[in-house]
Design an enzyme around this catalytic site. Structure first.
Site, PDB file in Angstrom:
ATOM      1  N   ASN A   2       0.832  -1.192   0.000  1.00 47.58           N
ATOM      2  CA  ASN A   2       0.000   0.000   0.000  1.00 47.58           C
ATOM      3  C   ASN A   2       0.863   1.236   0.000  1.00 47.58           C
ATOM      4  OD1 ASN A   2      -0.329   1.849   2.579  1.00 47.58           O
ATOM      5  ND2 ASN A   2       0.064  -0.233   3.351  1.00 47.58           N
ATOM      6  N   ALA A   3       0.367   2.242  -0.716  1.00 50.45           N
ATOM      7  CA  ALA A   3       0.999   3.554  -0.703  1.00 50.45           C
ATOM      8  C   ALA A   3      -0.137   4.568  -0.616  1.00 50.45           C
ATOM      9  CB  ALA A   3       1.832   3.773  -1.962  1.00 50.45           C
TER      10      ALA A   3
ATOM     11  N   LEU B 163      -0.704   8.105   3.770  1.00 45.65           N
ATOM     12  CA  LEU B 163      -1.164   8.626   5.063  1.00 45.65           C
ATOM     13  C   LEU B 163      -2.284   9.650   4.939  1.00 45.65           C
ATOM     14  CD1 LEU B 163       2.371   8.722   6.711  1.00 45.65           C
ATOM     15  CD2 LEU B 163       0.469   7.266   7.419  1.00 45.65           C
TER      16      LEU B 163
ATOM     17  N   CYS C  87       8.166   7.679   8.942  1.00 47.92           N
ATOM     18  CA  CYS C  87       7.815   8.766   8.030  1.00 47.92           C
ATOM     19  C   CYS C  87       9.048   9.579   7.728  1.00 47.92           C
ATOM     20  CB  CYS C  87       6.790   9.693   8.670  1.00 47.92           C
ATOM     21  SG  CYS C  87       5.371   8.811   9.243  1.00 47.92           S
TER      22      CYS C  87
ATOM     23  N   ILE D  18       5.735  -5.058  13.519  1.00 47.35           N
ATOM     24  CA  ILE D  18       6.446  -4.191  12.606  1.00 47.35           C
ATOM     25  C   ILE D  18       5.467  -3.362  11.773  1.00 47.35           C
ATOM     26  CG2 ILE D  18       8.426  -5.698  12.414  1.00 47.35           C
ATOM     27  CD1 ILE D  18       7.409  -6.696   9.724  1.00 47.35           C
TER      28      ILE D  18
ATOM     29  N   GLY E 270       2.077  -8.043  12.073  1.00 51.71           N
ATOM     30  CA  GLY E 270       2.653  -8.485  10.812  1.00 51.71           C
ATOM     31  C   GLY E 270       2.094  -9.817  10.355  1.00 51.71           C
TER      32      GLY E 270
ATOM     33  N   GLY F  85      -3.897  -6.367  11.062  1.00 54.31           N
ATOM     34  CA  GLY F  85      -3.925  -5.380   9.986  1.00 54.31           C
ATOM     35  C   GLY F  85      -4.645  -5.896   8.761  1.00 54.31           C
TER      36      GLY F  85
HETATM   37  C1  FMN Z   1      -3.755   0.073   3.815  1.00 51.33           C
HETATM   38  C2  FMN Z   1      -2.823   0.208   4.973  1.00 51.33           C
HETATM   39  C3  FMN Z   1      -2.680   1.433   5.619  1.00 51.33           C
HETATM   40  C4  FMN Z   1      -1.825   1.583   6.696  1.00 51.33           C
HETATM   41  N1  FMN Z   1      -1.721   2.795   7.335  1.00 51.33           N
HETATM   42  C5  FMN Z   1      -0.933   2.921   8.430  1.00 51.33           C
HETATM   43  C6  FMN Z   1      -0.882   4.143   9.155  1.00 51.33           C
HETATM   44  O1  FMN Z   1      -1.573   5.104   8.835  1.00 51.33           O
HETATM   45  N2  FMN Z   1      -0.035   4.230  10.220  1.00 51.33           N
HETATM   46  C7  FMN Z   1       0.741   3.166  10.618  1.00 51.33           C
HETATM   47  O2  FMN Z   1       1.481   3.288  11.594  1.00 51.33           O
HETATM   48  N3  FMN Z   1       0.681   1.990   9.972  1.00 51.33           N
HETATM   49  C8  FMN Z   1      -0.130   1.839   8.889  1.00 51.33           C
HETATM   50  N4  FMN Z   1      -0.190   0.628   8.232  1.00 51.33           N
HETATM   51  C9  FMN Z   1       0.619  -0.506   8.714  1.00 51.33           C
HETATM   52  C10 FMN Z   1      -0.210  -1.467   9.568  1.00 51.33           C
HETATM   53  O3  FMN Z   1      -0.693  -0.812  10.712  1.00 51.33           O
HETATM   54  C11 FMN Z   1       0.624  -2.688   9.989  1.00 51.33           C
HETATM   55  O4  FMN Z   1       1.765  -2.266  10.724  1.00 51.33           O
HETATM   56  C12 FMN Z   1       1.105  -3.475   8.780  1.00 51.33           C
HETATM   57  O5  FMN Z   1       0.092  -3.545   7.815  1.00 51.33           O
HETATM   58  C13 FMN Z   1       1.566  -4.897   9.129  1.00 51.33           C
HETATM   59  O6  FMN Z   1       0.516  -5.657   9.673  1.00 51.33           O
HETATM   60  P1  FMN Z   1      -0.387  -6.679   8.793  1.00 51.33           P
HETATM   61  O7  FMN Z   1       0.570  -7.573   8.066  1.00 51.33           O
HETATM   62  O8  FMN Z   1      -1.229  -7.398   9.797  1.00 51.33           O
HETATM   63  O9  FMN Z   1      -1.182  -5.859   7.857  1.00 51.33           O
HETATM   64  C14 FMN Z   1      -1.064   0.472   7.141  1.00 51.33           C
HETATM   65  C15 FMN Z   1      -1.200  -0.756   6.499  1.00 51.33           C
HETATM   66  C16 FMN Z   1      -2.065  -0.913   5.429  1.00 51.33           C
HETATM   67  C17 FMN Z   1      -2.182  -2.259   4.778  1.00 51.33           C
END
Ligand code: FMN
Ligand code: FAD
Ligand code: FAD
Ligand code: FMN
Ligand code: FES
Ligand code: FES
Lengths: 307, 271, 307, 271
Positions: free
Chosen positions: C71-72, C75, C132, C193, C245, C267
């Site tokens: 994802n990009a 924020l 960031c 992470i 993660g 997540g």
């Molecule tokens: C679409 C999306 C948006 C995210 N936005 C943020 C964010 O705003 N702030 C942040 O600290 N992490 C953000 N993350 C990271 C997640 O909180 C998490 O650390 C990461 O996805 C790993 O966990 P997962 O494998 O269970 O998804 C985002 C992840 C995804 C997929």
């Protein structure tokens, strides 16, 4: 259309096509001979070689993870003497370039090993694996410190006249810094990525699954990280870059080439399909033909990033 | 070899144990019983790795769908233990699989005059059926089958039909003798001839006990091992076991996939 | 057996169970209310908040990868004013602790934002996202430099009395160094992470798939890396660690807890199953009951690594 | 809502286009045509994300297998373009799926007196069928269906059967007029009443052209958009499009999944 050109040059080694097999996943080549034509792939990179035979880690050494696998083989290998005695004669029989992946547990071991391989005609080039702990220096991994990496590469350079590829670790904050350090020290080409350090746990026994606790993550799961690092490094250095990480298909390989890789290495895919390297090389050729591309080199780094 | 195979049947022979028959090319050369195949359960990356299974049976049958009127088949007998085997168990006739094999070094048939003592623990029975089929041609064959309960005792009638003398032991006594299969085996060993051979496949503790008995009674013993595998062809060094001369300084690792899965028990380090 | 205890304490926040939702994957909670009972999960972490509203990146912003996704989003968020005006009133209605994930593009922004959130009673705690770029300092990411991370965390600490979790980036050579730096600067807990930086390419158009070129890798693919880092960090610090993660199931969550996590965050799994967090919390309870474990805290860090 | 569904049928209606009928709970509430569902193709992690598909049809049929004697079904019409849709196309009756939905904001039916002009490009037709079913109850409905060739023109007889007047255009002229569907639409627009409404779904260039025509002829126009989706519920911000007031300083992003997929064309920034 005439046959497209698939041949590329890596550090003075001419490959008939850009598809190599990754170290540790293809043995010494002979293991796969029943399943593919070794003369149809670009190069073979042999299992990581050390000065002395190495026992490797206790088992379990591998475990499947989502879309990937962890390995902690512990660089088990026969050592340089047996390599020369038992493996080199087989390599003599194939015309495909054989590149020897090597590592040491100290600076000196790297240097000595490179020196001994320098005299062996069957060795087309060497690939220096710097993702190994420096046992003499408290176990810090050579490949995660630009200064340590420089020292290793510099020493190997002074001990070999062979084409030298340096294989980078992805477990770093800035892979470009590492890449530049290795090029400054004399690397003719860079290959990346080695495995990401990971871990798997068995809930039932409440133990790590790997006897070594942690292991190296490979396979499709790591492809996005590998692609990103290859793209970063290829833009930052002038030596050829070899892309590695989760390549399963010709499409994957072509993506790495677009990102800037001059060649690619096939690792985990060999386990799923022992003819993968040949299939991928053929698939690249088909793609070139179907898209009227006369030379694979037109695609190297051809990624468009303007919007 | 590597080949595409089609599922012919996939039957639950006992709760969570399945027997799958699939097509194989006529040129499939199984050099000896005890070899195995590596099965890619589906073309997706989940599960990623191939799964190893012993060759349970191999043969041909009549069919109108091939030019020569015959079709070669391969059978495996498997237990559902995780993701890959669970997916396998959902396959139907007509579904496709990618098979690598037969791989590895199987059982040595040896002197036909000697008694053949097959020892199988649970699904460890799998490679012993094809072995028995070969052995009964010239030798007297006994099967010692063990399990936790009667549901772990598989395909005994098939062995019966081959003319194999079968002995069963279960932990809970729901079938055969109550106790360990090695206890039943030992009773037999005490009166077995010196030219007898044990062929064992099953969980490691059972194999260890069998190897101990083989030493005790001075009887030849081949064991079929398991190991976590990635490549199946001796390249990844994932599946190794320690050979009898192993030490850290002079490593003697053997690949289960290439040097085995069948080993002479005296060649291994039983730590 | 009596009901097992699932409650854990993170930096002074009492969670009814160790299952939180990860920032950016659960909106502000209300989006998921139709699919699960928000009162059945441990805590909600809201989408990364900044001082000013943030537009985020152009599209495409997401792409599926093998066993994961990139994802990009960039924020994108409503900014603190709208957050207070429109989101806080909803949060008031639920008893589950709400932790606000925040970030800044400069040191000062972090400080100011923390200060403003300090006065809001509905905010149970903050999670500082240090992955960031520091726009004022040439874009180097705060979370990849121990000194920069220390400065951010230290400043936030001086601006808030709320429980402070610091969320670590995995894109570093040594996550333990980063962890210690953040604890030294006053972090009450660490979460890890965040995403691994990755890239995906479309062969047809010869372009990166994400408009932003690179993005953050999440999902099952990264689980082994996350588990390894959680294990490393939990052994090295005394503050509670929150594991994140690729957690898809209760078994995954329990593995992180064995590795040393006091709580976990869900997540990407929320996207595959919007009730995932509740299901996982229930699954953990079932596991405790079935295994006669009276208190989840018996499992925290209970991994056996002797052989 | 989130529910487990069983495939009832999965038929290839045109090369690489499939129509799948599956069970749905009777409580499935589709608030308006144009909503979509997110389908988890299989429980494995490959493919990982759900796939969005418009609701093609919804209804009930008689069955002896439920207490009330009826079963609710949901239909989707999909084109095989990649991994997920390829896997969907291999599913059989009795296979299971996990469905999330109906989701999003669909079409507004509006004043029944106005003419309803449906414009579908290729598989963009999918949500228009259920829309037409609702609209024909009270309004005069026209369908303009476009595609590259006749194989992209789907289910026209079904629309016919509803009493919809259909117009077809293909790039190669293999069915209907040769040319773009927007050309056929424009001929019609020039004589359409001011209270007509356009409902369009298809590739972005087509939607852009339709929006342009709507502006030109001053006719109301709703468009159904696509966007790469992860969550489908407005949480991940993956699927956004720019609203009419969007700028970097004052962002106006709308979620296709939650604020759409159907938008009034005047609410969007057509760059
Ligand atoms: C679409 C999306 C948006 C995210 N936005 C943020 C964010 O705003 N702030 C942040 O600290 N992490 C953000 N993350 C990271 C997640 O909180 C998490 O650390 C990461 O996805 C790993 O966990 P997962 O494998 O269970 O998804 C985002 C992840 C995804 C997929
Ligand atoms: C040479 C050989 C022959 C075998 N023959 C048979 C047979 O005939 N019938 C049968 O039921 N089983 C047999 N097994 C065991 C069988 O391979 C495993 O049960 C199977 O791989 C489990 O896969 P899974 O996805 O269901 O389990 P999971 O636990 O989900 O598998 C995860 C990973 O661990 C590996 N793994 C798990 N258990 C074993 C095991 N016992 N041995 C090796 N790898 C394992 C899997 O291959 C996979 O890589 C054999 C194993 C070997 C090495
Ligand atoms: C609201 C909505 C309704 C839709 N309705 C239909 C329909 O009724 N019939 C139909 O055939 N298609 C429809 N689509 C498009 C459909 O979702 C994609 O064709 C499908 O997701 C492709 O999946 P794949 O795995 O085969 O392709 P892949 O290319 O392998 O998919 C890779 C990723 O890209 C995404 N993706 C690929 N193409 C699209 C696309 N056009 N739009 C959104 N995401 C995409 C996938 O969801 C997946 O995450 C709709 C899309 C949206 C957003
Ligand atoms: C079982 C196994 C053994 C490996 N051994 C080595 C090795 O000896 N030396 C080395 O440089 N890399 C080794 N690697 C790393 C691979 O060469 C490759 O860099 C990595 O697996 C990523 O590529 P992949 O995703 O295609 O497998 C090994 C990888 C695996 C899976
Ligand atoms: S499985 Fe690879 S060496 Fe045996
Ligand atoms: S798909 Fe997640 S916000 Fe629309």
């Amino acid at each position: 259309m005439t046959q497209p050109n698939l041949s590329v040059d890596i550090a003075g080694i001419t490959l008939r096509n850009p598809v190599m097999t990754a170290s540790g996943t293809f043995g010494y080549g002979s293991e796969f001979a029943p399943y593919l034509d070794l003369e149809k792939i670009g190069a073979i990179i042999t299992k990581g070689l050390s000065l002395k035979p190495k026992a490797g880690n206790p088992t379990p050494r591998i475990v499947e993870t989502p879309g990937g696998m962890l390995n902690a083989i512990g660089l088990q290998n026969v050592g340089i003497d047996t390599f020369i005695g038992e493996k080199v004669p087989y390599l003599r029989k194939i015309s495909t370039p054989v590149i020897v992946n090597l590592y040491g547990n100290s600076l000196e071991e790297y240097g000595e090993l490179a020196g001994r391989l320098d005299g062996i005609a069957e060795v087309a080039g060497i690939e220096v694996n710097i993702s190994c702990p420096n046992v003499k220096q408290g176990g810090i991994v050579f490949g995660t410190d630009p200064k340590a990496a420089f020292e290793v590469v510099d020493l190997v350079r002074r001990n070999t006249g062979k084409p030298m590829i340096v294989k980078l670790s992805p477990n770093v904050t800035d892979v470009v810094v590492m890449a530049k350090s290795c090029v400054d020290a004399g690397a003719d080409a860079l290959s990346l990525i080695n495995t990401l350090t990971g871990m798997a746990i068995d809930l039932k026994s409440r133990r790590p699954i790997l006897a070594n606790i942690t292991g190296g993550l490979s396979g499709p799961a790591i492809k996005p990280v590998a692609l990103r690092m290859v793209w970063q490094v290829a833009r930052a250095v002038t030596v050829p870059v070899i892309g590695i990480g989760g390549i399963m298909t010709a499409v994957d390989a072509l993506e790495f080439i677009l990102a800037g890789a001059t060649a690619v290495q096939i690792g985990t895919a060999n386990f799923l399909d022992p003819s993968a390297a040949e299939t991928i090389a053929a698939g690249i050729e088909t793609y070139l033909v179907e898209n009227g591309i006369a030379d694979i080199r037109e695609l190297i780094g051809a990624l468009k990033t303007d919007r | 070899m590597q080949f595409k195979s089609m599922v012919l049947s996939n039957v639950e022979v006992s709760p969570s144990y399945f027997r799958m028959r699939m097509t194989a090319p006529p040129t499939i050369g199984v050099s000896c019983p005890g070899q195995f195949v590596m099965v890619k359960v589906n073309p997706a990356i989940d599960p990623l790795l191939r799964r190893p299974f012993g060759v349970f049976d191999l043969g041909t049958f009549e069919t109108e769908f091939t030019d020569c009127g015959r079709q070669t088949y391969l059978e495996i007998l498997y237990k559902v233990v995780g993701k890959g085997t669970a997916m396998l168990s959902t396959l139907h006739q007509g579904d496709h699989l990618d098979i690598l094999g037969p791989l590895g070094k199987g059982f040595t048939l040896g002197d036909p005059a000697g008694e053949k003592l097959l020892v199988g623990g649970g699904v460890g029975l799998a490679p012993l059926y094809y072995l028995a089929k070969e052995l009964v041609k010239e030798s007297r064959v006994h099967l010692f089958a063990g399990g936790r309960n009667k549901e772990d005792i598989l395909c005994i009638t098939e062995f019966d039909r081959l003319g194999v003398e079968t002995y069963v032991a279960t932990d809970d006594g729901t079938l055969g003798a109550q106790g360990l299969v090695t206890e039943v085996l030992e009773q037999h060993l005490s009166r077995a001839g010196a030219n007898a051979t044990i062929y064992a496949c099953g969980p490691t503790p059972m194999l260890k006990a069998v190897a101990f008995l083989a030493d005790k009674y001075g009887i030849a013993c081949q064991v079929s091992l398991e190991g976590y595998m990635a490549c199946g062809v001796g390249a990844c060094l994932g599946c190794v076991v320690q050979g009898k001369d192993h030490s850290e300084a002079t490593p003697d690792y053997r690949c289960v996939c290439k040097d085995g899965p069948v080993f002479d028990q005296t060649d291994l380090l039983w730590s």
